[in-house]
Design a protein around this motif. Structure first.
Motif, mmCIF file in Angstrom:
data_model
loop_
_atom_site.group_PDB
_atom_site.id
_atom_site.type_symbol
_atom_site.label_atom_id
_atom_site.label_comp_id
_atom_site.label_asym_id
_atom_site.label_seq_id
_atom_site.Cartn_x
_atom_site.Cartn_y
_atom_site.Cartn_z
ATOM 1 N N LEU A 9 -3.456 4.715 -7.352
ATOM 2 C CA LEU A 9 -4.885 4.702 -7.708
ATOM 3 C C LEU A 9 -5.501 3.341 -7.410
ATOM 4 C CD1 LEU A 9 -4.869 6.764 -11.026
ATOM 5 C CD2 LEU A 9 -5.686 7.468 -8.775
ATOM 6 N N ALA A 10 -4.778 2.277 -7.761
ATOM 7 C CA ALA A 10 -5.318 0.931 -7.514
ATOM 8 C C ALA A 10 -5.460 0.680 -6.016
ATOM 9 C CB ALA A 10 -4.423 -0.122 -8.155
ATOM 10 N N ALA A 11 -4.520 1.221 -5.230
ATOM 11 C CA ALA A 11 -4.616 1.027 -3.780
ATOM 12 C C ALA A 11 -5.854 1.732 -3.231
ATOM 13 C CB ALA A 11 -3.359 1.567 -3.099
ATOM 14 N N ILE A 12 -6.081 2.969 -3.679
ATOM 15 C CA ILE A 12 -7.272 3.702 -3.224
ATOM 16 C C ILE A 12 -8.526 2.967 -3.683
ATOM 17 C CG2 ILE A 12 -8.588 5.862 -3.437
ATOM 18 C CD1 ILE A 12 -5.882 7.320 -3.633
ATOM 19 N N GLY A 13 -8.488 2.478 -4.930
ATOM 20 C CA GLY A 13 -9.626 1.716 -5.448
ATOM 21 C C GLY A 13 -9.897 0.482 -4.608
ATOM 22 N N LYS A 14 -8.819 -0.177 -4.185
ATOM 23 C CA LYS A 14 -8.984 -1.396 -3.387
ATOM 24 C C LYS A 14 -9.541 -1.086 -2.006
ATOM 25 C CE LYS A 14 -6.460 -5.595 -4.197
ATOM 26 N NZ LYS A 14 -5.282 -6.412 -3.940
#
Lengths: 216, 252
Positions: free
Chosen positions: A38-43
């Motif tokens: 999720l954090a990767a997609i957010g980034k």
């Protein structure tokens, strides 16, 4: 006492330590993988405020020693009135730490996918979530398996820091037996067990890699 | 019937002015080749039709529905976002670099969007996909992954994938530019077959012979503008503009 008999006699203690190590390890993987994804997609795609927060997150958690992070969670949080069980504090610390590394691994993976894939998906009418779920993430999985394997193996070894903050993990139990009996056998047993766990993981990831490589 | 109406389109990439007030009308069943030197804005024009590039100024109408408009004309977008999305789905696109999904077989590539976007049942999607793959002559390759296909085969699968969405309009962005010379023919012949079915098509191409043979209209772009929009006969036999003459001399 015969050597083999001694090993058998300490195994129940060792097993209790192994159990804690395994519990922390599995809890961390279960939570860190979605955190990282999720954090990767957010980034990659999130609004500026989200990418800023995530940048701060990976910067801090990858940029400081894990042991220090554990100290903060164990001794720092109670000072500001947050009391967590040792298990929860440890699981959260490992999750956030591992999650930060996985974020960067997954972000790199997602960004390595050719932009033509997004364009083809868009031209076919797919929405962004559909594109991520069906087109981008499946291709990313194959590419991030090797670095994710490294991270998973690192994490096994990093659980040994639990011993430093006094949790009865595999290493701490081994140390306790060592100080009790003044015999290095428990260290050898722990050594072998860590090696077995890492080897199983490497094997498992190898199988996954082959499975995801069929299209190459 | 007007399939595509573009009016006064401007597009910038940073400071670079790529499209300088392009207007274009495409009627049902028309086959239009867009040619011109590289960097003239051909591909960008095509990509502005289906939202791969956002226009900075102008208005884009697909099948009578305003899908994109800028500035004062923004009020003309009367359709709901769902209608706009549905309208875009009537356009299929084929890319220079194929952009097949490498983790799916040829069949998987073709059934994906109909199932995911149009919610077609798997049996029906497979049936239609096999029909489309047969049309491009690749039914026997349906279980092959793209890595096992030649460039020409990849592009034909990509065409089948676009056709599986039942488009009214097909956009081809240099469909043969990435192919070895001996593979160009098989892709062009698939496009020719589509032409016989009266599919509305816009083709950015460097294949002059093909453009001459297949097109109803040839558009020549240079420096972000349409310099000429005429029949292939007029275009290739008596090009009016000196820029076109020099371009054709270089190409032929």
């Amino acid at each position: 006492m015969d050597h083999m008999e001694y090993v058998l006699s300490i195994l129940p203690f060792i097993a209790s330590g192994l159990k804690l190590t395994a519990k922390i390890y599995i809890a961390t993987l279960i939570f860190a993988l979605p955190v990282g994804l999720l954090a990767a997609i957010g980034k990659v795609k999130g609004p500026k405020i989200i990418t800023r927060i995530l940048y701060l997150y990976t910067w801090i958690w990858r940029g400081t020693p894990l042991l220090l992070q554990l100290f903060f969670m164990f001794y720092g949080l109670p000072i500001i009135g947050i009391r967590l069980s040792p298990f929860a504090a440890a699981a959260i610390t490992y999750t956030l730490n591992s999650g930060a590394y996985l974020t960067e691994i997954f972000r790199g993976g997602i960004e390595s996918i050719d932009k033509g894939q997004y364009e083809a998906a868009k031209a076919l009418g797919m929405t962004y979530p559909q594109t991520m779920r069906r087109i981008i993430i499946p291709q990313t999985v194959r590419r991030v398996l090797p670095p994710t394997c490294s991270e998973a193996v690192n994490l096994v070894k990093e659980t040994a820091l639990l011993a430093v903050i006094g949790m009865p993990d595999l290493l701490r139990i081994a140390t306790q037996i060592f100080t009790r009996d003044f015999n290095i056998t428990p260290f050898i047993v722990a050594f072998v067990l860590y090696l077995i766990i890492s080897s199983v993981l490497v094997k498992l990831f190898g199988t996954l890699e082959r499975k995801y490589s069929i299209y190459e | 019937m007007s399939m595509i109406h573009m009016s006064n389109i401007h597009k910038y990439f940073g400071k670079l002015h790529v499209l300088k007030g392009v207007s274009l009308e495409v009627n049902k069943g028309e086959i239009i080749s867009i040619i011109g030197p590289s960097g003239s804005g051909k591909s960008t024009l095509l990509r502005c039709m289906n939202q791969l590039e956002k226009i900075d100024q102008g208005i884009v109408e697909i099948e009578g529905i305003v899908v994109e408009a800028s500035g004062a004309m923004e009020a003309k977008i009367a359709a709901t976002p769902q209608e706009v999305r549905a309208t875009y789905r009537k356009m299929g696109m084929v890319f220079q670099s194929f952009n097949l999904f490498p983790h799916m077989t040829a069949l998987g590539n073709v059934i994906e969007a109909p199932m995911l976007v149009n919610k077609v049942a798997k049996d029906d999607a497979v049936k239609n996909a096999e029909k489309q793959l047969a049309k491009v002559g690749l039914l026997e390759k349906k279980d092959a992954f793209p890595s096992k296909l030649s460039g020409g085969q990849k592009q034909r699968v990509a065409i089948a994938r676009a056709l599986a969405m039942n488009p009214d309009i097909m956009l081809f962005d240099e469909p043969t530019s990435a192919l070895d010379p001996e593979l160009i023919g098989e892709v062009l012949s698939v496009i020719k077959n589509l032409a016989q079915e009266h599919m509305t098509m816009l083709i950015v191409t460097h294949e002059m012979g093909f453009a001459k043979e297949i097109s109803d209209r040839v558009i020549f772009m240079d420096d972000g503008k349409i310099l000429e929009d005429s029949s292939p006969m007029d275009f290739f036999e008596n090009p009016r503009h000196p820029r076109i003459k020099t371009f054709l001399e270089k190409m032929l």
